[in-house]
Design an enzyme around this catalytic site. Structure first.
Site, PDB file in Angstrom:
ATOM      1  N   ASP A  57      -9.196  -4.179   3.842  1.00  0.00           N
ATOM      2  CA  ASP A  57      -9.374  -2.774   4.220  1.00  0.00           C
ATOM      3  C   ASP A  57     -10.513  -2.704   5.249  1.00  0.00           C
ATOM      4  OD1 ASP A  57      -9.555  -0.020   4.208  1.00  0.00           O
ATOM      5  OD2 ASP A  57     -10.168   0.171   2.148  1.00  0.00           O
ATOM      6  N   GLU A 103      -6.129 -13.157  -0.029  1.00  0.00           N
ATOM      7  CA  GLU A 103      -6.524 -11.786  -0.380  1.00  0.00           C
ATOM      8  C   GLU A 103      -5.284 -10.949  -0.627  1.00  0.00           C
ATOM      9  OE1 GLU A 103      -8.436  -9.611  -1.261  1.00  0.00           O
ATOM     10  OE2 GLU A 103     -10.264  -9.371  -0.124  1.00  0.00           O
ATOM     11  N   ASP A 104      -5.438  -9.919  -1.451  1.00  0.00           N
ATOM     12  CA  ASP A 104      -4.330  -8.983  -1.614  1.00  0.00           C
ATOM     13  C   ASP A 104      -4.284  -8.035  -0.411  1.00  0.00           C
ATOM     14  OD1 ASP A 104      -6.696  -7.675  -2.324  1.00  0.00           O
ATOM     15  OD2 ASP A 104      -5.942  -6.894  -4.228  1.00  0.00           O
ATOM     16  N   ARG A 128      -0.313  -2.442 -11.046  1.00  0.00           N
ATOM     17  CA  ARG A 128      -0.131  -3.818 -10.552  1.00  0.00           C
ATOM     18  C   ARG A 128       1.286  -4.331 -10.799  1.00  0.00           C
ATOM     19  NH1 ARG A 128      -5.194  -6.008  -9.267  1.00  0.00           N
ATOM     20  NH2 ARG A 128      -6.904  -5.306 -10.581  1.00  0.00           N
ATOM     21  N   ASP A 150      -3.786  -2.444  -7.729  1.00  0.00           N
ATOM     22  CA  ASP A 150      -3.959  -1.441  -8.775  1.00  0.00           C
ATOM     23  C   ASP A 150      -4.677  -0.191  -8.286  1.00  0.00           C
ATOM     24  OD1 ASP A 150      -6.582  -2.741  -8.581  1.00  0.00           O
ATOM     25  OD2 ASP A 150      -7.069  -1.563 -10.360  1.00  0.00           O
ATOM     26  N   PHE A 162      -4.174   4.451   0.896  1.00  0.00           N
ATOM     27  CA  PHE A 162      -4.380   3.679  -0.335  1.00  0.00           C
ATOM     28  C   PHE A 162      -3.025   3.360  -0.956  1.00  0.00           C
ATOM     29  CE2 PHE A 162      -5.501   2.667  -4.656  1.00  0.00           C
ATOM     30  CZ  PHE A 162      -6.669   1.942  -4.491  1.00  0.00           C
ATOM     31  N   VAL A 163      -2.791   2.093  -1.214  1.00  0.00           N
ATOM     32  CA  VAL A 163      -1.489   1.681  -1.761  1.00  0.00           C
ATOM     33  C   VAL A 163      -1.649   0.988  -3.119  1.00  0.00           C
ATOM     34  CG1 VAL A 163      -0.269   1.505   0.449  1.00  0.00           C
ATOM     35  CG2 VAL A 163      -1.585  -0.461  -0.386  1.00  0.00           C
ATOM     36  N   LYS A 167      -5.307  -3.313   6.779  1.00  0.00           N
ATOM     37  CA  LYS A 167      -5.335  -1.979   7.399  1.00  0.00           C
ATOM     38  C   LYS A 167      -6.212  -2.049   8.651  1.00  0.00           C
ATOM     39  CE  LYS A 167      -5.552   0.192   2.833  1.00  0.00           C
ATOM     40  NZ  LYS A 167      -6.402   1.056   1.982  1.00  0.00           N
TER      41      LYS A 167
HETATM   42  P1  5GP Z   1     -12.533  -4.107   1.754  1.00  0.00           P
HETATM   43  O1  5GP Z   1     -13.722  -4.827   1.203  1.00  0.00           O
HETATM   44  O2  5GP Z   1     -11.801  -4.887   2.825  1.00  0.00           O
HETATM   45  O3  5GP Z   1     -12.886  -2.717   2.218  1.00  0.00           O
HETATM   46  O4  5GP Z   1     -11.552  -3.884   0.542  1.00  0.00           O
HETATM   47  C1  5GP Z   1     -10.843  -4.951  -0.005  1.00  0.00           C
HETATM   48  C2  5GP Z   1     -10.576  -4.781  -1.470  1.00  0.00           C
HETATM   49  O5  5GP Z   1     -10.521  -3.397  -1.834  1.00  0.00           O
HETATM   50  C3  5GP Z   1      -9.207  -5.349  -1.814  1.00  0.00           C
HETATM   51  O6  5GP Z   1      -9.302  -6.698  -2.227  1.00  0.00           O
HETATM   52  C4  5GP Z   1      -8.723  -4.420  -2.908  1.00  0.00           C
HETATM   53  O7  5GP Z   1      -9.187  -4.859  -4.158  1.00  0.00           O
HETATM   54  C5  5GP Z   1      -9.369  -3.093  -2.571  1.00  0.00           C
HETATM   55  N1  5GP Z   1      -8.488  -2.247  -1.739  1.00  0.00           N
HETATM   56  C6  5GP Z   1      -8.639  -1.908  -0.444  1.00  0.00           C
HETATM   57  N2  5GP Z   1      -7.662  -1.104  -0.025  1.00  0.00           N
HETATM   58  C7  5GP Z   1      -6.853  -0.934  -1.096  1.00  0.00           C
HETATM   59  C8  5GP Z   1      -5.623  -0.214  -1.298  1.00  0.00           C
HETATM   60  O8  5GP Z   1      -5.060   0.457  -0.418  1.00  0.00           O
HETATM   61  N3  5GP Z   1      -5.088  -0.287  -2.541  1.00  0.00           N
HETATM   62  C9  5GP Z   1      -5.661  -1.005  -3.562  1.00  0.00           C
HETATM   63  N4  5GP Z   1      -5.032  -0.995  -4.722  1.00  0.00           N
HETATM   64  N5  5GP Z   1      -6.800  -1.704  -3.406  1.00  0.00           N
HETATM   65  C10 5GP Z   1      -7.385  -1.667  -2.182  1.00  0.00           C
END
Ligand code: 5GP
Length: 122
Positions: free
Chosen positions: A50, A46-47, A112, A106, A99-100, A78
């Site tokens: 969150d 995963e990137d 990106r 992106d 948010f980064v 996070k």
């Molecule tokens: P989650 O489902 O864990 O809430 O969010 C995961 C996905 O949301 C990540 O794979 C990414 O695509 C996007 N995401 C969550 N936080 C960030 C952030 O701080 N920056 C960016 N660019 N994408 C985020």
């Protein structure tokens, strides 16, 4: 990937739960897996994790295909934003709940290509 010694296949899956900088609350598979994953050893990379919703959903999806094993890796996480129980085996960096963008991440399609990780100005 460069650190992995051995034969492996690489696949890309696109899941989205973000609209702008806020989680939209639902996860949709935009581009799926084509391979049969039964009895395969999977490493999910995963990137950023969150709320954990995306990875939680995706792991459920993968488990239904009876892989031999699943290991999870994320570049960023996070911890303060966690809402869904998801165990990540390898975490690059835990960061604040901001948010980064950059280094592959992106904001609405842009950023990106930035060489580092930056916090979006609010
Ligand atoms: P989650 O489902 O864990 O809430 O969010 C995961 C996905 O949301 C990540 O794979 C990414 O695509 C996007 N995401 C969550 N936080 C960030 C952030 O701080 N920056 C960016 N660019 N994408 C985020």
């Amino acid at each position: 990937m460069r650190a992995f010694n051995g034969d492996c296949e690489v696949g890309f899956v696109k899941l989205s739960s973000y609209a702008g900088t806020r989680s939209s609350g639902s996860v949709q598979t935009v581009m799926g897996l084509e391979k049969d994953l039964r009895d395969r050893h999977l490493i999910v990379v995963e990137d950023i994790v969150d709320t954990g919703r995306t990875l939680h959903f995706f792991l459920d999806h993968l488990r239904q295909q009876n892989p031999a094993s699943i290991c999870t890796v994320t570049f960023l996480r996070k911890p303060e934003a966690a809402e869904f129980p998801v165990a990540v085996d390898y975490v690059g960096f835990d960061i604040e709940n901001r948010f980064v963008v950059g280094y592959g991440l992106d904001y609405e399609g842009l950023g990106r290509n930035l060489p580092g990780v930056y916090q979006l100005r609010e």
